[in-house]
Design an enzyme around this catalytic site. Structure first.
Site, mmCIF file in Angstrom:
data_model
loop_
_atom_site.group_PDB
_atom_site.id
_atom_site.type_symbol
_atom_site.label_atom_id
_atom_site.label_comp_id
_atom_site.label_asym_id
_atom_site.label_seq_id
_atom_site.Cartn_x
_atom_site.Cartn_y
_atom_site.Cartn_z
ATOM 1 N N LYS A 189 0.616 -1.298 0.085
ATOM 2 C CA LYS A 189 0.320 0.174 0.032
ATOM 3 C C LYS A 189 0.773 1.232 0.161
ATOM 4 C CE LYS A 189 0.264 -1.995 4.409
ATOM 5 N NZ LYS A 189 0.016 -3.198 4.696
ATOM 6 N N ILE A 246 -10.139 -8.555 1.845
ATOM 7 C CA ILE A 246 -12.034 -8.441 1.421
ATOM 8 C C ILE A 246 -12.027 -8.067 0.127
ATOM 9 C CG2 ILE A 246 -13.635 -6.727 1.794
ATOM 10 C CD1 ILE A 246 -12.411 -6.338 4.927
ATOM 11 N N ASP A 273 -1.035 3.640 8.450
ATOM 12 C CA ASP A 273 -0.804 2.213 7.345
ATOM 13 C C ASP A 273 -2.452 2.603 6.941
ATOM 14 O OD1 ASP A 273 -0.317 -0.332 6.130
ATOM 15 O OD2 ASP A 273 -2.668 -0.597 7.309
ATOM 16 N N LYS A 321 -4.466 3.419 3.156
ATOM 17 C CA LYS A 321 -5.371 2.564 2.251
ATOM 18 C C LYS A 321 -7.238 3.539 2.439
ATOM 19 C CE LYS A 321 -3.909 -1.679 4.735
ATOM 20 N NZ LYS A 321 -3.597 -2.626 5.941
HETATM 21 N N1 HSE Z 1 -0.373 -4.036 9.267
HETATM 22 C C1 HSE Z 1 -1.376 -3.971 8.241
HETATM 23 C C2 HSE Z 1 -2.422 -4.041 8.895
HETATM 24 C C3 HSE Z 1 -1.419 -5.580 7.198
HETATM 25 O O1 HSE Z 1 -2.734 -5.087 10.433
HETATM 26 O O2 HSE Z 1 -3.703 -4.743 8.669
HETATM 27 C C4 HSE Z 1 -2.018 -5.413 7.016
HETATM 28 O O3 HSE Z 1 -2.358 -4.484 5.460
#
Ligand code: HSE
Length: 417
Positions: free
Chosen positions: A100, A131, A196, A200
């Site tokens: 990502k 998903i 993270d 996303k």
């Molecule tokens: N570290 C990420 C999470 C891994 O915990 O969602 C999956 O993208």
């Protein structure tokens, strides 16, 4: 012959290699050609494992094999993975990736490069793990105008928040547990500080709103300050605490954030526990649509990578323009909307003080506010939920409240409507 080169044999890459080895016959039969694992690019040897016969150290060796039609880039980090995607696309090979960081930073450029070279660049596994959500946004519900997305997009933090409440665990202990299970990023800050999930939600929002959302513009708050008492207080008021990655169209712009929120138990997102993720989209024709499944982990994420490989086997060329369009989204930076806020405070807690604080909450934060009480885990910590106010109004109101009630405000979170 359709050989796949798996680049990076870590958690996700080894899962992709395993599935390719396991499902070779099924995939080959469906597409009437030999679909197989061709190479694994990794600096390690994996001697004595099923991966050993496939190991390669050099991209050019793999590119020299014309049967390699697709690169599965499951290497983490930005620069090497990005260069690898470019090299493969320029050499006329399809690329699928779970990375990502690469998609959020260079997705637009790589899609264009793929288009120019008449190959495909797909990234289903980059948001939501196992998903299927990117393909549905791009195809199944594409006819809708999407005006809002709410998601739980980080498996590690959802695992941590769930475990912290269920097992009364500390932040450090539950983080170690998540890392041992292979959910967490190498640098846990990407998970626990929300970066993270920010990448996303930027990826999903770019597709949903048809305008590129820069992940650097996502207002991002992680879960470091959430304590067990917050879970206890939230639960007794009918809420669960979740790290919500959300975006919505507002005044022609996109408002996008990642932050822990109190989610009413009646909301389906409140029941998304552990490593599971969910994405709720609000479409002009569909209304609410919920995508739910495992958001992290070896085989679930590898399954999404395989989904992209299967899509390419079925449709190796497409004439449509890349999904990531060239115009930038106008991101609303100033949040002037009104919310209800959960407030955690610390008090000396003397007998008779509870009623006083409760009436002070109502007098200060409005008739719709709700004094929750004090935590069993720590009787000095109390919580309440305000009536609707803006962030700016909240700051002024809490100042007024502390002056009268003689308590210390420790932490605030929005309540999800
Ligand atoms: N570290 C990420 C999470 C891994 O915990 O969602 C999956 O993208």
């Amino acid at each position: 012959m359709f050989k796949v080169a798996v680049c990076g044999c870590g958690v996700v890459g080894s899962g992709v290699a395993d599935i390719l080895l396991e499902q070779r016959e099924k995939l080959s039969a469906r597409f009437n050609t030999e679909v197989c694992l061709g190479y694994i690019l990794d600096i390690r040897d994996f001697a004595g494992t099923p991966y050993a016969p496939y190991m390669a150290k050099d991209v050019e060796t793999i590119l020299a094999d014309e049967d390699v039609k697709l690169f599965s880039v499951t290497i983490g980090g930005l620069d090497f993975a990005y260069q690898l995607c470019r090299r493969a696309l320029e050499a006329g090979r399809h690329v699928v990736t779970s990375n990502k960081e690469v998609v959020a930073a260079y997705g637009r450029e790589l899609e264009q490069l793929a288009y120019d070279h008449k190959v495909r660049f797909l990234y289903e596994a980059s948001a939501g793990g196992g998903i299927p959500v990117i393909r549905p946004l791009n195809i199944c519900i594409y006819a809708n105008d999407i005006n809002e997305i709410q998601g739980i997009l980080n498996g590690t933090t959802n695992y941590m928040l769930t475990g912290m409440y269920r097992d009364k665990m500390s932040f450090d202990a539950i983080l170690k547990d998540a890392q041992a299970k292979g959910f967490a990023e190498a640098n846990p800050s990407a998970d626990v500080d929300g970066y993270d999930a920010a990448r996303k939600i930027a990826i999903l929002s770019s597709i949903a709103y048809g305008a590129w959302v820069d992940y650097n513009d996502v207002a991002c708050t992680g879960i470091r300050e959430v304590v067990y008492a917050d879970h206890e207080l939230a639960a007794s008021a009918g809420y669960a605490i979740k790290l919500i990655a959300g975006s919505k169209m507002q005044d022609g712009g996109v408002q996008v954030s990642v932050e822990p929120k109190l989610v009413p138990k009646a909301n389906m997102l409140a029941s998304v526990n552990s490593v599971y993720n969910a994405v709720l989209t609000k479409g002009s024709y569909t209304g609410d649509t919920l995508f739910y499944g495992q958001g992290a982990g070896k085989l679930a994420t590898a399954s999404a990578v395989l989904g992209d490989i299967i899509e390419i086997l079925g449709r190796p060329t497409v004439d449509s323009l890349p999904a990531f369009v060239s115009n930038n989204a106008s991101v609303v930076k100033e949040d002037t909307a009104a919310y209800r806020f959960y407030v955690r405070f610390k008090s000396g807690f003397e007998e008779g003080e509870t009623d006083e604080i409760a009436s002070c909450v109502r007098a200060t934060f409005g008739a719709g506010s709700n004094f929750i009480g004090f935590a069993l885990a720590d009787a000095t910590l109390g919580g309440f939920i305000t009536d609707y106010c803006t962030k700016q109004e909240l700051a002024a109101l809490t100042e007024k409240f502390t002056a009268v009630a003689n308590v210390e405000i420790q932490y605030t979170m929005k309540v999800l409507d």
